[in-house]
Every structure is written in C-alpha cells, then in structure tokens.
Design a protein around this motif. Structure first.
Motif, short mmCIF file in Angstrom:
data_model
loop_
_atom_site.label_atom_id
_atom_site.label_comp_id
_atom_site.label_asym_id
_atom_site.label_seq_id
_atom_site.Cartn_x
_atom_site.Cartn_y
_atom_site.Cartn_z
N GLY A 244 11.49 8.77 -9.11
CA GLY A 244 11.98 10.06 -9.54
C GLY A 244 13.49 10.10 -9.50
O GLY A 244 14.15 9.08 -9.29
N MET A 245 14.05 11.29 -9.65
CA MET A 245 15.50 11.42 -9.70
C MET A 245 16.16 11.14 -8.36
O MET A 245 17.36 10.88 -8.30
N TRP A 246 15.37 11.21 -7.28
CA TRP A 246 15.92 10.93 -5.96
C TRP A 246 15.19 9.76 -5.30
O TRP A 246 14.85 9.80 -4.12
N GLY A 247 14.92 8.72 -6.08
CA GLY A 247 14.22 7.56 -5.53
C GLY A 247 12.72 7.78 -5.55
O GLY A 247 12.17 8.41 -6.46
N ASP A 248 12.03 7.24 -4.55
CA ASP A 248 10.58 7.40 -4.47
C ASP A 248 10.23 8.86 -4.20
O ASP A 248 10.68 9.45 -3.22
N MET A 249 9.42 9.44 -5.08
CA MET A 249 8.98 10.81 -4.94
C MET A 249 7.51 10.79 -4.56
O MET A 249 6.68 10.19 -5.25
N TYR A 250 7.17 11.47 -3.47
CA TYR A 250 5.84 11.38 -2.87
C TYR A 250 4.95 12.55 -3.25
O TYR A 250 5.39 13.70 -3.33
N HIS A 251 3.67 12.23 -3.46
CA HIS A 251 2.61 13.22 -3.63
C HIS A 251 1.60 12.92 -2.52
O HIS A 251 1.08 11.80 -2.44
N GLU A 252 1.31 13.93 -1.70
CA GLU A 252 0.61 13.64 -0.45
C GLU A 252 -0.57 14.57 -0.20
O GLU A 252 -0.67 15.65 -0.79
N CYS A 253 -1.43 14.12 0.69
CA CYS A 253 -2.56 14.93 1.14
C CYS A 253 -2.78 14.60 2.62
O CYS A 253 -2.82 13.42 2.99
N MET A 254 -2.93 15.62 3.44
CA MET A 254 -3.11 15.39 4.87
C MET A 254 -4.56 15.09 5.24
O MET A 254 -4.89 15.04 6.43
N ALA A 255 -5.41 14.90 4.24
CA ALA A 255 -6.81 14.56 4.48
C ALA A 255 -7.19 13.33 3.67
O ALA A 255 -6.61 13.05 2.62
N SER A 256 -8.13 12.58 4.17
CA SER A 256 -8.64 11.39 3.50
C SER A 256 -10.12 11.61 3.19
O SER A 256 -10.84 12.23 4.00
N PRO A 257 -10.63 11.15 2.00
CA PRO A 257 -9.96 10.35 0.97
C PRO A 257 -9.14 11.21 0.01
O PRO A 257 -9.23 12.44 0.02
N TYR A 258 -8.39 10.52 -0.86
CA TYR A 258 -7.46 11.16 -1.78
C TYR A 258 -7.55 10.44 -3.12
O TYR A 258 -7.43 9.21 -3.17
N GLU A 259 -7.78 11.18 -4.20
CA GLU A 259 -7.91 10.57 -5.52
C GLU A 259 -6.58 10.62 -6.27
O GLU A 259 -5.88 11.62 -6.24
N VAL A 260 -6.27 9.52 -6.95
CA VAL A 260 -5.03 9.40 -7.72
C VAL A 260 -5.37 8.93 -9.13
O VAL A 260 -6.12 7.96 -9.30
N VAL A 261 -4.85 9.61 -10.13
CA VAL A 261 -5.01 9.20 -11.52
C VAL A 261 -3.76 8.41 -11.93
O VAL A 261 -2.65 8.93 -11.85
N ILE A 262 -3.94 7.20 -12.36
CA ILE A 262 -2.80 6.33 -12.68
C ILE A 262 -2.29 6.61 -14.09
O ILE A 262 -3.03 6.47 -15.07
N ASN A 263 -1.03 7.05 -14.18
CA ASN A 263 -0.40 7.26 -15.48
C ASN A 263 1.04 6.77 -15.53
O ASN A 263 1.78 7.05 -16.47
N GLN A 264 1.45 6.05 -14.47
CA GLN A 264 2.76 5.40 -14.42
C GLN A 264 2.75 4.42 -13.27
O GLN A 264 1.79 4.35 -12.50
N ASP A 265 3.81 3.60 -13.17
CA ASP A 265 3.89 2.67 -12.05
C ASP A 265 3.81 3.45 -10.74
O ASP A 265 4.51 4.45 -10.56
N THR A 266 2.97 2.98 -9.84
CA THR A 266 2.63 3.78 -8.66
C THR A 266 2.50 2.92 -7.42
O THR A 266 2.00 1.81 -7.47
N LYS A 267 2.98 3.48 -6.30
CA LYS A 267 2.74 2.88 -5.00
C LYS A 267 1.77 3.77 -4.22
O LYS A 267 1.88 5.00 -4.28
N LEU A 268 0.85 3.16 -3.51
CA LEU A 268 -0.13 3.88 -2.71
C LEU A 268 0.09 3.59 -1.24
O LEU A 268 0.66 2.57 -0.88
N GLY A 269 -0.39 4.48 -0.39
CA GLY A 269 -0.27 4.20 1.04
C GLY A 269 -0.74 5.34 1.91
O GLY A 269 -1.29 6.34 1.43
N ALA A 270 -0.54 5.17 3.18
CA ALA A 270 -0.87 6.20 4.16
C ALA A 270 0.11 6.12 5.31
O ALA A 270 0.64 5.05 5.63
N SER A 271 0.37 7.26 5.88
CA SER A 271 1.27 7.37 7.02
C SER A 271 0.49 7.90 8.21
O SER A 271 -0.35 8.79 8.06
N PHE A 272 0.77 7.35 9.38
CA PHE A 272 0.07 7.76 10.60
C PHE A 272 1.08 8.22 11.63
O PHE A 272 2.25 7.85 11.61
N ILE A 273 0.61 9.06 12.55
CA ILE A 273 1.49 9.67 13.54
C ILE A 273 0.79 9.65 14.89
O ILE A 273 -0.45 9.61 14.97
#
Length: 409
Positions: free
Chosen positions: A77-106
C-alpha cells in the motif's frame, strides 16, 4: 482443411478476440511465524503462484502460554505493507493481488483478563459495513467507556490497528474500550458517490450513538465516555469531543451557514435532538494524538461547487472549541518530537485555543518518537515501537482519564 488445422485457427481467433484468456495468478507467501503455527488451505503451490479469485483459509494455533493476536493478510500500500486482520481463527482470504499471509501471537497474560467482541455492526450507509470491536475487562459493570478512532489519513486502516491500545487501557479493570471503524474518504470503499468528511464525522457520531445504546451489554456506562484516536483519528476524536453540539439533520452546507452532522446510526426511539443532548452530556474527555486540528490542513472531500473554506472551518476542532463555562471537555494531547507529518506548530494553536476557552489541557511531546506510535500491527517493528513509546504514554493517558472519571470529591 484438416481437423487439427481448424482447431488451431479457432483457438487463434478466440485468443485474439479475448474469448480465451490465461487465468491471472498472483504471488502468495507465508510470513515467518513466531510463538505459534499457521496452516493454509488449500496449500500454496511450490512456485507460490495462486489463481485470481482463489479462497484461502488461514488457521492459527498458539504455542503454550501464548494467545492469538490476529490472523492476517497483507498487501502493498501507500505506507508499505498494509494489513487486513481478524482476531479469530480461521480467516478466509480471496486472492486478487500479491499477498502475504500470517498470524501474530501474544503472551497469554496480555489478554487473559479480557472479553473481546469483534466486528459489531452499527451502520451500512454505503458499500462498507461499519463496525466496532469491544474490549471489556472480565466482570465489567457500569465502567466508563473509552472510544478509540483509528488513523490512516481518512483513507486506510480499520479499527484493528488500535487493538494494542485497547488492550492496554483495559488492564486496570477501570474501563470498557470500544474501537470503531468508519467510511474512507472519496471512493476508496467503492461507493459511486465519494464520501465526504461530513459523512465520516457522521459515522463517528453514529458509532458513538450505537455504543451508548449497547454499552451496558458489555459492562459500560453510556453516560461516561472519553474519546481518543491517533492521526486522522486524532482529528476525529477532537471533533467528537468538541463538536457534538453540531449533530443535527439540517444538512452540511446545503443551506448557507448550516453545517450539521447526521449520525449514520440513529436509535429507533430517539430524535436527533435527544441524541445530540445525550452525547454532549456523556462525552466528558478527549485525548487526540498527533492529529490535525486547523482548517488549513483539512479536506472536506466534497465535490459540491458551493464548497469553500467555510466548509473546512466547519470540520476543524480549532474553530469549534466550546467555552468551558458552557461545556467542559478536558484534553490530553501527545505528539512525537520526530513526527514528520504533524509538526509542533500544528498542535500548539489548538492547545492555546483550548486554554483561551478555559478548557483544561495537557500537551505532551514524546522525545524521539515519530508518527503512529500508538498503532499495533503484526510486524516486529510496529510492536517494538508500541512497547517503547505507546505503552508508557497510554498509561499516562489513562491517568488523565482517571482524573476525569475517578477523581475523589
């Protein structure tokens, strides 16, 4: 002509006419995962190329003593990697551009005191469903409410980016925190008619109206509200703090000299006059962080030919501060000394005007901090900045809120 030759001719004709098109693919990868595991289904091909429109499901499982922070995908995005997130699993993603996937833990003890309700819908005035997240301490009952408004230049991000602040503000057990979303300016949401700043402000007031209606469901007291936000959310939280008197159904700029904000959500059993009066009484403190306050740096985003500088004045907190004798709205403001977007001379006039109006105000410059140190994202750099600057000054901000809501007589 042979059958083979005819087939080749037809394929060539179809290809030239656009009937046959190669399916587009995009590069998809999984970020390095720490303190947990991630599974993607269907599996990403070895070459990382995934067909457009493919739905991928990301599942995440934390290691022992950790909890899920968020499952996500990111795009450029305009400010580098722009994140779309969900605090619950699982999470569905529709691919329509180059994309990185992942998860963050705390760490588990960062969130084990919380009840989180995600994506509570409050209005749908356009293409995008508007929503908010709730962070309530276990056993919350009649606690003051803090409403957080995210930044992103009025054209990016969602409420997810403020979850670090929300979690921090609930640790004392003194507040229920709501983090809200709103429409993006212009056509960023896909709306045919671009969204104006008046629309965005109407969303903020609509979210607050919905929160006041349902605060008790989460242990909150709807008559005791503080607003905060950073960057664009700094502007919007200052508006929410200083300008609820501008709520109305008279339109914004349609009649000369009339600039009112219609909440995008209205309780069925209340008039706009009632909502205005109740909100003016309920919002008791504002903590805008590195925001825009003067009309000279604001955009009304309206294509109306009548729009002029008066339209900017009508969305500028600096031009709409109430006198403390009429309505008190104490402020706590922060800015990083290395903030390249919001200069000190962009904040100081607002501070001076608040003082002139008799309002209590505290302005803190954070030595060495840049912009957006209250944000939270899955990347290590953002988390480190939050821990270095955000945590301490969120606690200082809470001390300010305590002085408003828990001051002993």
């Amino acid at each position: 002509m042979s059958q083979k030759s005819l087939t080749l001719v037809l394929l060539t004709m179809f290809a030239c006419s656009g009937i046959l098109k190669a399916q587009q693919t995009f590069s998809v990868s999984v970020d390095e995962v720490k303190n947990g595991k991630v599974k993607v289904e269907p599996a990403i091909p070895a070459d990382g190329k995934v067909a457009e429109g493919t739905v991928l499901t990301i599942s995440a499982k934390p290691d022992k003593n950790y909890a899920l922070d968020a499952v996500y995908y990111s795009v450029k995005g305009m400010w580098g990697d722009m994140y779309h997130e969900c605090m619950a699993s699982p999470y569905e993603v529709v691919i329509n551009q180059d994309t990185k996937l992942g998860a963050s833990f705390i760490e588990e003890d960062e969130v084990d005191h919380l009840m989180v309700a995600q994506n509570i819908p409050y209005a749908k005035p356009g293409v995008k469903q508007l929503k908010y997240d709730v962070f309530a301490p276990e056993g919350a009952r009649n606690l003051p409410c803090i409403i957080i408004i995210h930044g992103g230049g009025w054209i990016w991000n969602t409420e997810d980016i403020m979850r670090g602040m929300a979690r921090e503000l609930t640790k004392s057990g003194k507040y229920v925190v709501f983090s809200i979303d709103y429409r993006w300016a212009g056509n960023r949401d896909g709306d045919e008619v671009g969204n104006t700043m008046a629309d965005i402000i109407g969303d903020v007031f609509g979210a607050i109206a919905h929160i006041m209606e349902h605060a008790a469901d989460y242990g909150g007291d709807p008559t005791k509200i503080a607003v905060t936000g950073d960057s664009a959310g700094g502007h919007l939280s200052a508006v929410a703090g200083t300008m609820p008197n501008k709520i109305g159904d008279g339109g914004f700029g349609q009649t000369e000299g009339v600039f009112e904000f219609m909440p995008s959500y209205m309780p069925e059993n209340k008039t706009v006059d009632q909502v205005r009066a109740e909100m003016m009484a309920a919002i008791k403190a504002a903590a805008p962080s590195y925001g825009v306050f003067g009309s000279d740096r604001l955009n009304h985003y309206s294509e109306d030919p009548k729009a002029d500088d008066s339209w900017k004045e009508a969305i500028a907190p600096l031009s709409n501060i109430p006198n403390a004798e009429e309505r008190k709205i104490p402020h706590y403001l922060t800015r990083g000394t290395k903030d390249g977007l919001i200069p000190d001379d962009g904040v100081k006039p607002y501070v001076d005007a608040l003082v002139e109006a008799g309002q209590r105000v505290q302005y803190v410059q954070v030595g060495g901090a840049g912009h957006a140190f209250f944000d939270w994202k899955p990347d290590d750099n953002t988390k480190a900045t939050f821990k270095k600057y955000g945590v301490y000054y969120i606690n200082e901000m809470e001390t300010f809120f305590n002085s408003v809501f828990y001051q002993k007589n």
